[in-house]
Design a protein around this motif. Structure first.
Motif, PDB file in Angstrom:
ATOM      1  N   GLY A  70       0.813  -1.202   0.000  1.00 36.10           N
ATOM      2  CA  GLY A  70       0.000   0.000   0.000  1.00 36.10           C
ATOM      3  C   GLY A  70       0.851   1.258   0.000  1.00 36.10           C
ATOM      4  N   ALA A  71       0.286   2.350   0.485  1.00 33.87           N
ATOM      5  CA  ALA A  71       0.994   3.629   0.522  1.00 33.87           C
ATOM      6  C   ALA A  71       1.823   3.730   1.797  1.00 33.87           C
ATOM      7  N   GLN A  72       3.085   4.108   1.640  1.00 32.11           N
ATOM      8  CA  GLN A  72       3.988   4.264   2.773  1.00 32.11           C
ATOM      9  C   GLN A  72       4.637   5.644   2.692  1.00 32.11           C
ATOM     10  N   GLY A  73       4.596   6.372   3.782  1.00 29.02           N
ATOM     11  CA  GLY A  73       5.237   7.678   3.841  1.00 29.02           C
ATOM     12  C   GLY A  73       4.414   8.762   3.164  1.00 29.02           C
ATOM     13  N   GLU A  74       4.768   9.984   3.477  1.00 28.53           N
ATOM     14  CA  GLU A  74       4.087  11.153   2.916  1.00 28.53           C
ATOM     15  C   GLU A  74       4.881  11.732   1.748  1.00 28.53           C
ATOM     16  N   ILE A  75       4.168  12.267   0.776  1.00 25.49           N
ATOM     17  CA  ILE A  75       4.829  12.962  -0.321  1.00 25.49           C
ATOM     18  C   ILE A  75       5.186  14.358   0.176  1.00 25.49           C
ATOM     19  N   GLY A  76       6.461  14.573   0.470  1.00 22.40           N
ATOM     20  CA  GLY A  76       6.918  15.841   1.052  1.00 22.40           C
ATOM     21  C   GLY A  76       7.142  16.908   0.005  1.00 22.40           C
ATOM     22  N   SER A  77       7.937  17.897   0.367  1.00 30.08           N
ATOM     23  CA  SER A  77       8.202  19.029  -0.528  1.00 30.08           C
ATOM     24  C   SER A  77       8.925  18.592  -1.795  1.00 30.08           C
ATOM     25  N   HIS A  78       9.657  17.476  -1.725  1.00 33.78           N
ATOM     26  CA  HIS A  78      10.349  16.954  -2.908  1.00 33.78           C
ATOM     27  C   HIS A  78       9.362  16.381  -3.926  1.00 33.78           C
ATOM     28  N   GLY A  79       8.162  16.019  -3.465  1.00 33.31           N
ATOM     29  CA  GLY A  79       7.128  15.515  -4.368  1.00 33.31           C
ATOM     30  C   GLY A  79       7.389  14.139  -4.916  1.00 33.31           C
ATOM     31  N   ALA A  80       8.302  13.378  -4.307  1.00 35.23           N
ATOM     32  CA  ALA A  80       8.726  12.095  -4.869  1.00 35.23           C
ATOM     33  C   ALA A  80       7.911  10.923  -4.333  1.00 35.23           C
ATOM     34  N   ARG A  81       7.493  10.051  -5.257  1.00 36.66           N
ATOM     35  CA  ARG A  81       6.794   8.826  -4.884  1.00 36.66           C
ATOM     36  C   ARG A  81       7.220   7.692  -5.815  1.00 36.66           C
ATOM     37  N   TRP A  82       7.640   6.578  -5.224  1.00 37.17           N
ATOM     38  CA  TRP A  82       7.978   5.385  -5.978  1.00 37.17           C
ATOM     39  C   TRP A  82       6.725   4.530  -6.119  1.00 37.17           C
ATOM     40  N   ILE A  83       6.499   3.985  -7.316  1.00 39.83           N
ATOM     41  CA  ILE A  83       5.329   3.158  -7.595  1.00 39.83           C
ATOM     42  C   ILE A  83       5.845   1.794  -8.036  1.00 39.83           C
ATOM     43  N   ILE A  84       5.564   0.764  -7.253  1.00 34.03           N
ATOM     44  CA  ILE A  84       6.235  -0.518  -7.496  1.00 34.03           C
ATOM     45  C   ILE A  84       5.256  -1.692  -7.541  1.00 34.03           C
ATOM     46  N   ASP A  85       5.534  -2.595  -8.441  1.00 35.89           N
ATOM     47  CA  ASP A  85       4.860  -3.887  -8.488  1.00 35.89           C
ATOM     48  C   ASP A  85       5.961  -4.941  -8.442  1.00 35.89           C
ATOM     49  N   PRO A  86       6.093  -5.647  -7.327  1.00 37.52           N
ATOM     50  CA  PRO A  86       7.210  -6.577  -7.176  1.00 37.52           C
ATOM     51  C   PRO A  86       7.085  -7.820  -8.041  1.00 37.52           C
ATOM     52  N   LEU A  87       5.848  -8.142  -8.433  1.00 34.14           N
ATOM     53  CA  LEU A  87       5.621  -9.324  -9.261  1.00 34.14           C
ATOM     54  C   LEU A  87       4.355  -9.105 -10.082  1.00 34.14           C
ATOM     55  N   ASP A  88       4.525  -8.597 -11.282  1.00 32.10           N
ATOM     56  CA  ASP A  88       3.385  -8.381 -12.173  1.00 32.10           C
ATOM     57  C   ASP A  88       3.235  -9.635 -13.025  1.00 32.10           C
ATOM     58  N   GLY A  89       2.179 -10.381 -12.762  1.00 31.80           N
ATOM     59  CA  GLY A  89       1.995 -11.677 -13.402  1.00 31.80           C
ATOM     60  C   GLY A  89       2.064 -12.798 -12.385  1.00 31.80           C
ATOM     61  N   THR A  90       1.486 -12.550 -11.207  1.00 30.26           N
ATOM     62  CA  THR A  90       1.563 -13.531 -10.118  1.00 30.26           C
ATOM     63  C   THR A  90       0.973 -14.886 -10.520  1.00 30.26           C
TER      64      THR A  90
END
Length: 268
Positions: A70-90
């Protein structure tokens, strides 16, 4: 490579290598059902943990959106967010079908900046950075030059997690098929999008995807000279998960084939 690309590649390879090793003992994995036709295994969760650990060491203040965590951490002033799928095609992975991938993207202030899709089975690494193009290992990627649906190879995926759009999708599938193209449904949207960027698929469409399914692949297509939009040609694909991609002409041809079959609930 930029530092963020280096981290994304390192994390993708770490997760992919783990999945390959774990794939040798699939019968031992604990598997849970998250929803209709939606499985998760301990392999998914451990692969995501390894990705997050690598990102956190390099960027402890960045937000992370992952399929399993799910979502972890806040998007701070840097505006950075990583979007990850560790296994697409489970589902493929759990049945020992060699078509799955790791997908990692970095979004800054709402704009995709880095995208990595890693196919551990073939050891193929698709990488894109905004303004710097897309590459498969050392080769520059370009979308195909095919100009119409007839004779094209088009990737897709059935909306199996939700039946809400099934009728619209079925009619769209029929229309695209009758246009004379070959349709492939392989089971990993992230890898399908990477194949569009590489010119292996001429186009792609699917309904009801999640941000982690498409984020990296969207940037790959854009940086390979292609077009990717929501199902009605707008820019809401990350919100709706309804995606059409390809080179300019195939993208338009797909839109023309699909649009007449979209109901009022498919606003984008």
């Amino acid at each position: 490579m930029s530092p963020s690309i280096t981290i994304a590649v390192r994390a993708a390879r770490a997760a992919g290598d783990f999945l390959l090793r774990t794939g040798e003992r699939l019968h031992e994995l604990r598997i849970e059902l998250k929803g209709p036709n939606d499985f998760v295994s301990e392999a998914d969760r451990e692969a995501e943990r390894r990705i997050v650990e690598i990102i956190r060491r390099a960027y402890p203040d960045h937000a992370i959106l992952g399929e399993e965590g799910g979502a972890q951490g806040e998007i701070g002033s840097h505006g950075a967010r990583w979007i990850i799928d560790p296994l697409d095609g489970t589902t493929n992975y759990l049945h020992d079908l060699p078509w799955y991938s790791v997908s990692i993207a970095l979004e800054i202030r709402g704009r995709l900046e880095v995208g990595v899709v890693y196919d551990p089975v073939r050891n193929e690494l698709f990488v894109a950075e905004r303004g710097k193009g897309a590459r498969l290992d050392d080769r520059r990627l370009r979308v195909s030059q095919h100009t119409k649906l007839a004779g094209a190879v088009i990737g897709t995926g059935f909306p199996f997690k939700s039946q809400r759009h099934l009728d619209a999708y079925t009619e769209s599938f029929k229309a695209v098929s009758l246009a004379g193209c070959a349709i492939r449904r392989a089971g990993s949207a992230a890898l399908d999008l990477a194949y569009v960027a590489a010119g292996r698929f001429d186009g792609f469409w699917e309904l009801g995807l999640q941000p982690w399914d498409i984020a990296a692949g969207v940037l790959l297509i854009q940086e390979a000279g292609g077009v990717v939009t929501d199902i009605r040609g707008g820019d809401q694909l990350m919100k709706t998960g309804n995606v059409v991609g390809g080179n300019l002409r195939v993208h338009q041809a797909l839109m023309d084939a699909v649009k007449p079959h979209l109901g009022p609930d498919l606003s984008a």
